[in-house]
Design a protein around this motif. Structure first.
Motif, PDB file in Angstrom:
ATOM      1  N   VAL A 125      29.089 -15.477  -0.005  1.00 21.91           N
ATOM      2  CA  VAL A 125      30.408 -15.597  -0.170  1.00 21.91           C
ATOM      3  C   VAL A 125      30.908 -14.805   1.754  1.00 21.91           C
ATOM      4  CG1 VAL A 125      32.866 -15.626  -1.810  1.00 21.91           C
ATOM      5  CG2 VAL A 125      30.010 -15.713  -2.425  1.00 21.91           C
ATOM      6  N   GLY A 126      31.688 -15.399   1.766  1.00 27.61           N
ATOM      7  CA  GLY A 126      32.258 -15.371   2.908  1.00 27.61           C
ATOM      8  C   GLY A 126      32.102 -15.398   4.515  1.00 27.61           C
ATOM      9  N   MET A 127      30.743 -16.025   4.224  1.00 29.40           N
ATOM     10  CA  MET A 127      30.161 -16.880   5.530  1.00 29.40           C
ATOM     11  C   MET A 127      30.772 -17.931   5.983  1.00 29.40           C
ATOM     12  SD  MET A 127      26.234 -17.527   6.313  1.00 29.40           S
ATOM     13  CE  MET A 127      25.166 -16.637   5.471  1.00 29.40           C
ATOM     14  N   ARG A 128      31.830 -19.014   5.242  1.00 25.20           N
ATOM     15  CA  ARG A 128      32.249 -19.817   5.450  1.00 25.20           C
ATOM     16  C   ARG A 128      33.205 -19.752   6.255  1.00 25.20           C
ATOM     17  NH1 ARG A 128      31.112 -23.956   7.130  1.00 25.20           N
ATOM     18  NH2 ARG A 128      32.341 -24.403   8.309  1.00 25.20           N
ATOM     19  N   LEU A 129      33.613 -18.435   6.001  1.00 27.02           N
ATOM     20  CA  LEU A 129      35.297 -18.378   5.881  1.00 27.02           C
ATOM     21  C   LEU A 129      35.358 -17.860   7.620  1.00 27.02           C
ATOM     22  CD1 LEU A 129      38.019 -15.776   4.834  1.00 27.02           C
ATOM     23  CD2 LEU A 129      36.339 -15.075   7.147  1.00 27.02           C
ATOM     24  N   ARG A 130      33.893 -16.570   7.905  1.00 30.12           N
ATOM     25  CA  ARG A 130      33.643 -16.230   8.735  1.00 30.12           C
ATOM     26  C   ARG A 130      32.797 -17.721  10.523  1.00 30.12           C
ATOM     27  NH1 ARG A 130      31.109 -10.727   9.753  1.00 30.12           N
ATOM     28  NH2 ARG A 130      32.554  -9.501   8.299  1.00 30.12           N
ATOM     29  N   ARG A 131      33.140 -18.280   9.803  1.00 28.15           N
ATOM     30  CA  ARG A 131      32.411 -19.775  10.457  1.00 28.15           C
ATOM     31  C   ARG A 131      33.654 -20.667  10.701  1.00 28.15           C
ATOM     32  NH1 ARG A 131      26.876 -21.207   7.364  1.00 28.15           N
ATOM     33  NH2 ARG A 131      25.756 -20.037   8.475  1.00 28.15           N
ATOM     34  N   ASP A 132      34.624 -19.947  10.407  1.00 28.66           N
ATOM     35  CA  ASP A 132      35.864 -21.058  10.662  1.00 28.66           C
ATOM     36  C   ASP A 132      36.954 -20.004  10.750  1.00 28.66           C
ATOM     37  OD1 ASP A 132      34.525 -23.141  10.148  1.00 28.66           O
ATOM     38  OD2 ASP A 132      35.492 -23.671   7.868  1.00 28.66           O
ATOM     39  N   LEU A 133      36.831 -18.889  11.446  1.00 28.41           N
ATOM     40  CA  LEU A 133      37.615 -18.436  12.233  1.00 28.41           C
ATOM     41  C   LEU A 133      39.245 -18.653  12.808  1.00 28.41           C
ATOM     42  CD1 LEU A 133      35.100 -14.149  13.447  1.00 28.41           C
ATOM     43  CD2 LEU A 133      36.151 -15.553  11.015  1.00 28.41           C
ATOM     44  N   ARG A 134      38.847 -19.520  13.366  1.00 27.59           N
ATOM     45  CA  ARG A 134      40.367 -19.991  14.300  1.00 27.59           C
ATOM     46  C   ARG A 134      40.987 -20.678  12.946  1.00 27.59           C
ATOM     47  NH1 ARG A 134      36.264 -21.632  17.458  1.00 27.59           N
ATOM     48  NH2 ARG A 134      36.205 -20.777  19.495  1.00 27.59           N
ATOM     49  N   GLU A 135      40.724 -20.484  11.881  1.00 33.29           N
ATOM     50  CA  GLU A 135      41.749 -21.271  10.958  1.00 33.29           C
ATOM     51  C   GLU A 135      42.356 -20.423  10.254  1.00 33.29           C
ATOM     52  OE1 GLU A 135      41.855 -25.034  10.458  1.00 33.29           O
ATOM     53  OE2 GLU A 135      39.996 -25.124  11.694  1.00 33.29           O
ATOM     54  N   PHE A 136      42.462 -19.059  10.269  1.00 35.04           N
ATOM     55  CA  PHE A 136      43.339 -17.807   9.656  1.00 35.04           C
ATOM     56  C   PHE A 136      44.124 -17.009  10.971  1.00 35.04           C
ATOM     57  CE2 PHE A 136      39.714 -19.410   7.321  1.00 35.04           C
ATOM     58  CZ  PHE A 136      39.857 -19.577   6.198  1.00 35.04           C
ATOM     59  N   VAL A 137      44.525 -16.450  10.246  1.00 33.91           N
ATOM     60  CA  VAL A 137      45.069 -15.021  11.411  1.00 33.91           C
ATOM     61  C   VAL A 137      45.099 -14.337  10.245  1.00 33.91           C
ATOM     62  CG1 VAL A 137      47.567 -13.937  11.611  1.00 33.91           C
ATOM     63  CG2 VAL A 137      47.211 -16.345  11.472  1.00 33.91           C
ATOM     64  N   TYR A 138      43.999 -13.314  11.367  1.00 33.06           N
ATOM     65  CA  TYR A 138      43.496 -11.938  10.674  1.00 33.06           C
ATOM     66  C   TYR A 138      43.945 -10.697  11.679  1.00 33.06           C
ATOM     67  CZ  TYR A 138      40.084 -13.256  13.900  1.00 33.06           C
ATOM     68  OH  TYR A 138      39.009 -14.252  14.898  1.00 33.06           O
ATOM     69  N   GLY A 139      43.316  -9.320  11.337  1.00 33.94           N
ATOM     70  CA  GLY A 139      43.530  -8.487  12.146  1.00 33.94           C
ATOM     71  C   GLY A 139      41.517  -7.626  12.341  1.00 33.94           C
ATOM     72  N   LEU A 140      41.863  -6.988  13.355  1.00 37.94           N
ATOM     73  CA  LEU A 140      40.482  -6.041  13.226  1.00 37.94           C
ATOM     74  C   LEU A 140      40.751  -4.490  13.123  1.00 37.94           C
ATOM     75  CD1 LEU A 140      38.970  -7.869  16.429  1.00 37.94           C
ATOM     76  CD2 LEU A 140      38.252  -7.958  14.584  1.00 37.94           C
ATOM     77  N   VAL A 141      39.951  -4.057  12.351  1.00 32.06           N
ATOM     78  CA  VAL A 141      40.541  -2.741  12.088  1.00 32.06           C
ATOM     79  C   VAL A 141      39.438  -2.380  12.328  1.00 32.06           C
ATOM     80  CG1 VAL A 141      40.654  -0.579  10.371  1.00 32.06           C
ATOM     81  CG2 VAL A 141      41.531  -3.369   9.365  1.00 32.06           C
TER      82      VAL A 141
END
Length: 216
Positions: A125-141
């Motif tokens: 779970v979450g692998m799909r999200l990592r493959r579509d990173l351009r679709e989201f607004v996220y931050g690197l910590v």
């Protein structure tokens, strides 16, 4: 974790009479059941029954017994402040130890995972999200130095279980109370090589690079 307001256990349908459901019932923790080989579906059932639109959700995995809950609170706070969908650990040549750099997902991010995950993504779970990173607004910590260690803190084998039990025994013998924070676990392993060697020959089931994608 102060940012967690409700805990739900999601487990396979065939495990209804097992130790985990019995423990959940005894302790008044909600439990839902779903397909054995579809983790996304199990997680989704928990969300449908116990969350409302707009909530953020976090998946704590049963094979990772030591987690840095303070990083979850930090990620939750900065996500709200910046309107991010999630955070990812800032990494270079090595992933952080299991349980470090935790982050919830916004409702939007979870719905994307639920509706678009296929194949191996239904288990990881979450692998799909990592493959579509351009679709989201996220931050690197940026994580503290202790989070980057070669220790295996995942339970797949008997030797993994031996390590976890040994960590608990040393923690309690040193005067520790309750569940040891992940940082304390890492410091314990740093100072006790005999512990860290207990499962040093074991390997990840999926391999260290399974979840890395072109987007990352």
């Amino acid at each position: 974790a102060r940012s967690v307001t409700k805990i739900v256990i999601a487990t396979p349908e065939g495990k209804a009479g097992g130790a985990i459901p019995k423990w959940a019932i005894q302790n008044g923790i909600p439990i839902v059941y779903g397909p054995e080989n579809d983790v996304v579906a199990r997680f989704g059932e928990a969300v449908r029954q116990h969350a409302v639109e707009g909530d953020s959700v976090f998946r704590a995995m049963g094979d990772q017994p030591f987690l840095d809950w303070r990083s979850l609170d930090f990620s939750s706070a900065v996500m709200v402040a910046h309107s991010w969908d999630f955070t990812l650990p800032l990494t270079f040549d090595r992933d952080p130890v299991y349980g470090a750099g935790l982050s919830p997902w916004t409702w939007r991010a979870w719905k994307w995972i639920e509706s678009r995950s296929t194949g191996e993504e239904r288990e990881h779970v979450g692998m799909r999200l990592r493959r579509d990173l351009r679709e989201f607004v996220y931050g690197l910590v940026d994580l503290p130095h202790w989070a980057f260690r070669p220790y295996r803190l995942e339970i797949d084998t008997d030797r993994d279980i031996l390590l976890m039990r040994s960590i608990w025994a040393r923690w309690l013998a040193s005067g520790g109370e309750g569940q040891p924070p992940l940082k304390n676990v890492v410091m314990l392993l740093d100072g006790n090589r005999d512990l860290s060697m207990l499962n040093s020959m074991e390997h990840e089931k999926t391999g260290p690079y399974t979840s890395f994608t072109a987007a990352e």
